[in-house]
Structure formats: structure tokens, C-alpha cells
Design an enzyme around this catalytic site. Structure first.
Site, PDB file in Angstrom:
ATOM      1  CB  VAL A   1      -0.933  -0.022   1.237  1.00 18.10           C
ATOM      2  CG1 VAL A   1      -1.966  -1.134   1.125  1.00 18.10           C
ATOM      3  CG2 VAL A   1      -0.140  -0.196   2.552  1.00 18.10           C
TER       4      VAL A   1
ATOM      5  CG  HIS B   1      -4.131  -5.952   0.312  1.00 16.16           C
ATOM      6  ND1 HIS B   1      -3.087  -6.726   0.758  1.00 16.16           N
ATOM      7  CD2 HIS B   1      -5.137  -6.823   0.049  1.00 16.16           C
ATOM      8  CE1 HIS B   1      -3.445  -8.007   0.759  1.00 16.16           C
ATOM      9  NE2 HIS B   1      -4.679  -8.090   0.319  1.00 16.16           N
TER      10      HIS B   1
ATOM     11  CB  CYS C   1     -15.305   9.610   4.356  1.00 14.30           C
ATOM     12  SG  CYS C   1     -16.777   9.677   5.392  1.00 14.30           S
TER      13      CYS C   1
ATOM     14  CB  CYS D   1     -19.896  11.034   2.576  1.00  8.22           C
ATOM     15  SG  CYS D   1     -18.245  11.738   2.676  1.00  8.22           S
TER      16      CYS D   1
ATOM     17  N   GLY E   1       8.722 -11.365  -2.702  1.00  9.26           N
ATOM     18  CA  GLY E   1       8.613 -10.760  -1.373  1.00  9.26           C
ATOM     19  C   GLY E   1       7.268 -10.915  -0.698  1.00  9.26           C
ATOM     20  CB  THR E   2       4.148 -12.199  -1.145  1.00  8.19           C
ATOM     21  OG1 THR E   2       2.973 -12.535  -0.380  1.00  8.19           O
ATOM     22  CG2 THR E   2       4.239 -13.090  -2.361  1.00  8.19           C
TER      23      THR E   2
HETATM   24  P1  NAD Z   1       4.641 -10.664   4.743  1.00 15.63           P
HETATM   25  O1  NAD Z   1       5.129  -9.700   5.775  1.00 15.63           O
HETATM   26  O2  NAD Z   1       3.679 -11.698   5.155  1.00 15.63           O
HETATM   27  O3  NAD Z   1       5.894 -11.431   4.104  1.00 15.63           O
HETATM   28  C1  NAD Z   1       7.020 -10.753   3.635  1.00 15.63           C
HETATM   29  C2  NAD Z   1       7.833 -11.706   2.799  1.00 15.63           C
HETATM   30  O4  NAD Z   1       8.898 -10.979   2.219  1.00 15.63           O
HETATM   31  C3  NAD Z   1       8.464 -12.861   3.607  1.00 15.63           C
HETATM   32  O5  NAD Z   1       8.244 -14.073   2.921  1.00 15.63           O
HETATM   33  C4  NAD Z   1       9.952 -12.488   3.646  1.00 15.63           C
HETATM   34  O6  NAD Z   1      10.780 -13.638   3.664  1.00 15.63           O
HETATM   35  C5  NAD Z   1      10.094 -11.727   2.346  1.00 15.63           C
HETATM   36  N1  NAD Z   1      11.184 -10.755   2.323  1.00 15.63           N
HETATM   37  C6  NAD Z   1      11.734 -10.061   3.352  1.00 15.63           C
HETATM   38  N2  NAD Z   1      12.701  -9.248   2.891  1.00 15.63           N
HETATM   39  C7  NAD Z   1      12.758  -9.437   1.543  1.00 15.63           C
HETATM   40  C8  NAD Z   1      13.557  -8.879   0.508  1.00 15.63           C
HETATM   41  N3  NAD Z   1      14.483  -7.933   0.749  1.00 15.63           N
HETATM   42  N4  NAD Z   1      13.352  -9.302  -0.766  1.00 15.63           N
HETATM   43  C9  NAD Z   1      12.419 -10.239  -1.043  1.00 15.63           C
HETATM   44  N5  NAD Z   1      11.624 -10.798  -0.098  1.00 15.63           N
HETATM   45  C10 NAD Z   1      11.793 -10.390   1.178  1.00 15.63           C
HETATM   46  O7  NAD Z   1       4.107  -9.782   3.537  1.00 15.63           O
HETATM   47  P2  NAD Z   1       2.914 -10.039   2.530  1.00 15.63           P
HETATM   48  O8  NAD Z   1       2.949 -11.430   2.022  1.00 15.63           O
HETATM   49  O9  NAD Z   1       2.964  -8.914   1.566  1.00 15.63           O
HETATM   50  O10 NAD Z   1       1.597  -9.905   3.413  1.00 15.63           O
HETATM   51  C11 NAD Z   1       1.478  -8.844   4.349  1.00 15.63           C
HETATM   52  C12 NAD Z   1       0.293  -7.894   4.118  1.00 15.63           C
HETATM   53  O11 NAD Z   1       0.613  -6.669   4.799  1.00 15.63           O
HETATM   54  C13 NAD Z   1       0.112  -7.521   2.687  1.00 15.63           C
HETATM   55  O12 NAD Z   1      -1.181  -7.811   2.386  1.00 15.63           O
HETATM   56  C14 NAD Z   1       0.337  -6.010   2.598  1.00 15.63           C
HETATM   57  O13 NAD Z   1      -0.852  -5.364   2.232  1.00 15.63           O
HETATM   58  C15 NAD Z   1       0.631  -5.525   3.967  1.00 15.63           C
HETATM   59  N6  NAD Z   1       1.919  -4.820   4.097  1.00 15.63           N
HETATM   60  C16 NAD Z   1       2.294  -3.876   3.180  1.00 15.63           C
HETATM   61  C17 NAD Z   1       3.505  -3.217   3.293  1.00 15.63           C
HETATM   62  C18 NAD Z   1       3.885  -2.186   2.276  1.00 15.63           C
HETATM   63  O14 NAD Z   1       3.007  -1.625   1.629  1.00 15.63           O
HETATM   64  N7  NAD Z   1       5.164  -1.950   2.072  1.00 15.63           N
HETATM   65  C19 NAD Z   1       4.354  -3.500   4.370  1.00 15.63           C
HETATM   66  C20 NAD Z   1       3.952  -4.465   5.298  1.00 15.63           C
HETATM   67  C21 NAD Z   1       2.730  -5.131   5.135  1.00 15.63           C
END
Ligand code: NAD
Length: 249
Positions: free
Chosen positions: A102, A118, A126, A129, A186-187
């Protein structure tokens, strides 16, 4: 590792409809903490108490105190991982990014096709409204910030317990269904329905390339290539390798 990257690069070059699914990890090297890693936000704030829509409705001021810390991301800048994806799009090797983040950093890096699965913390909404505000235009001195109609504003992002905007979900599913390659970067792939996009892509015949310093449940079951490492390091190597191969041909 080098061999694995070269194989993955060949797949990216061959692909005609590659897309990426990104998560908090791609922004970690921009200084935004991931939620689930050690020291992350969920280590310090119980998501049940701070990240559900019910918690927000019961006590928006309390939730905004946690959000204020998260707002520190305003200062964050795209890192080489974001720029790598922007370059892949410019080179014609990436059609779109579905991001769970986000933080707006893909857009800032220059990607044009970004599906904000997300939502986006750079906006507030809001729920009464429907008015939307740029986060930079609202004062956070007194929490919660309020809409001109008097209702508490919420960041324009999906909280636990809130549905994904139907059009966004539909677009993400279509893109996943129609891609021939998905980069999953990175997820942790535990937040649904975002985590189902690699499954949809795989079932439709796409190759899956995962980049993450840690294995996820996808790594052994869904990913065709698991590249262990930081996206800020691996993606620039991939881009350089694509350029090198293009010169050779
Ligand atoms: P998560 O926190 O569940 O997982 C993060 C993943 O990134 C892990 O698997 C980790 O091993 C990996 N990781 C860590 N450092 C890395 C790097 N340098 N390069 C590649 N991978 C790396 O995150 P998610 O799966 O995105 O789920 C969390 C939820 O929280 C999401 O839905 C998101 O909306 C939100 N979120 C967003 C942000 C943002 O906008 N930056 C930050 C934190 C959480």
C-alpha cells in the site's frame, strides 16, 4: 544460483504475458518493515486489535496510532527491486504488477500497470460519504482525522475483515488466469485471496518464478524456480542478464 537465474531469465524472455505479484518483502530494502518478519509490525501490534475493520470502527483513534508509525513509509523511496520491475515493464517483459503493498513505491519507480490489491496508504477514505483525500492533505495532529462530513477517515487500504474491491479482485484474477509467467516477489503468500493468484496462474499453465530470502509454502509446491535472495539484489541481476543476452543476439 547463477545457473538458476539464467534459466529464469530465459523464461522471462520467452514469456509473452508475464506479470508480477509483490508483497511487503520488496519494500523491506526501502526501510518499510514487513509485518510478519521478526521486529515487524505484528510483533508489536496485535492485528486483531489494530488491523481489523471492527477494531477500526470501535476505536479509530487507537488504530491511527499504529497507522502513524506505518505512515513513516511516506519517506521511503523505491529500491533497486522496484526499479528492476519498472525496467522489465519498459523493456516489454512485464505486463502488470499485482501488489499487496500500500506504499505506492511501484508507481514511484515508474511502473504504469499496477493493481493495488489492498489499496493505497497515500489516500484516505470516508466510509460514510465515500469522499477520498490525499494523505498529504489531511492533518494527523488530532486523531482520528475526520472527513468534512464529520466521520472518521480510514486509510484507503483493505483491513482484515474487509472485502477486496470486486473490480480489483476480478482484474487480478483475470490477469493471473491469462499470464504465461508470474514473478512472485517478497510475499509470504499467506494472505488470501492475494495468495491464490500464483495458484490460479499455475493451474492455467503459467511458470512461476519466486524471489524471496526465505522459502514459503509456494516454494516446493507451486514455484518452478525459487531464487533465494533479496529482491533488491536479484532483480537488477535479472535485468542486467536480459540486457546482456539481448546484446548477444
Ligand atoms: P509478509 O510480511 O507476510 O511477508 C514478507 C515476505 O517478504 C516474507 O516471505 C519475507 O521472507 C520476504 N522478504 C523479506 N525481505 C525481503 C527482501 N528484501 N526481498 C524479497 N523478499 C523479502 O508480507 P505479505 O505477504 O505482503 O503480506 C502482508 C500484508 O501486509 C500484505 O497484504 C500487505 O498489504 C501488507 N503490508 C504492506 C507493506 C507495504 O506496503 N510496504 C508493508 C507491510 C505489510
Amino acid at each position: 544460483m547463477e545457473e538458476l537465474i539464467i534459466k529464469a531469465v530465459r523464461k522471462i524472455i520467452e514469456a509473452r504475458k508475464a506479470v508480477a505479484l509483490t508483497g511487503a518483502g520488496i519494500s523491506a530494502e526501502s526501510g518499510i518493515p514487513t509485518f510478519r518478519d521478526k521486529g515487524g509490525l505484528w510483533d508489536r501490534y496485535d492485528p486483531e486489535e489494530y488491523a481489523t475493520i471492527q477494531a477500526f470502527q470501535e476505536n479509530p483513534a487507537k488504530v491511527w496510532t499504529m497507522l502513524e508509525e506505518f505512515m513513516e513509509m511516506k519517506k521511503a523511496k523505491p529500491n533497486p527491486g522496484h526499479f528492476g520491475l519498472a525496467e522489465l515493464e519498459k523493456m516489454g517483459h512485464l505486463r502488470a504488477i499485482i501488489t499487496q503493498n500500500v506504499d505506492n513505491l511501484h508507481q514511484e519507480a515508474g511502473n504504469a500497470e499496477v493493481i493495488e490489491f489492498h489499496g493505497n496508504f497515500r489516500r484516505a477514505i470516508c466510509l460514510k460519504c465515500g469522499s477520498r483525500y490525499k494523505m498529504s492533505e489531511i492533518s494527523l495532529e488530532k486523531l482520528p482525522p475526520r472527513c468534512s462530513c464529520g466521520n472518521a477517515l480510514k486509510p484507503d487500504a483493505v483491513f482484515f475483515g474487509e472485502p477486496i474491491t470486486p473490480l480489483t479482485l476480478q482484474r487480478a484474477q483475470e490477469i493471473s488466469q491469462n499470464c504465461d509467467l508470474m514473478l512472485v516477489i517478497g510475499t509470504s503468500a499467506v494472505v488470501y485471496p492475494a495468495a491464490s493468484m500464483p495458484e490460479i496462474a499455475k493451474q492455467a499453465g503459467a511458470k512461476i518464478i519466486e524471489i524471496n530470502p526465505e522459502k514459503t509454502y509456494l516454494s516446493d509446491y507451486i514455484s518452478d524456480y525459487f531464487i533465494k535472495g533479496l529482491s533488491g539484489k536479484i532483480l537488477p541481476i535479472i535485468v542486467d542478464e536480459i540486457k546482456r543476452m539481448a546484446k548477444e543476439n
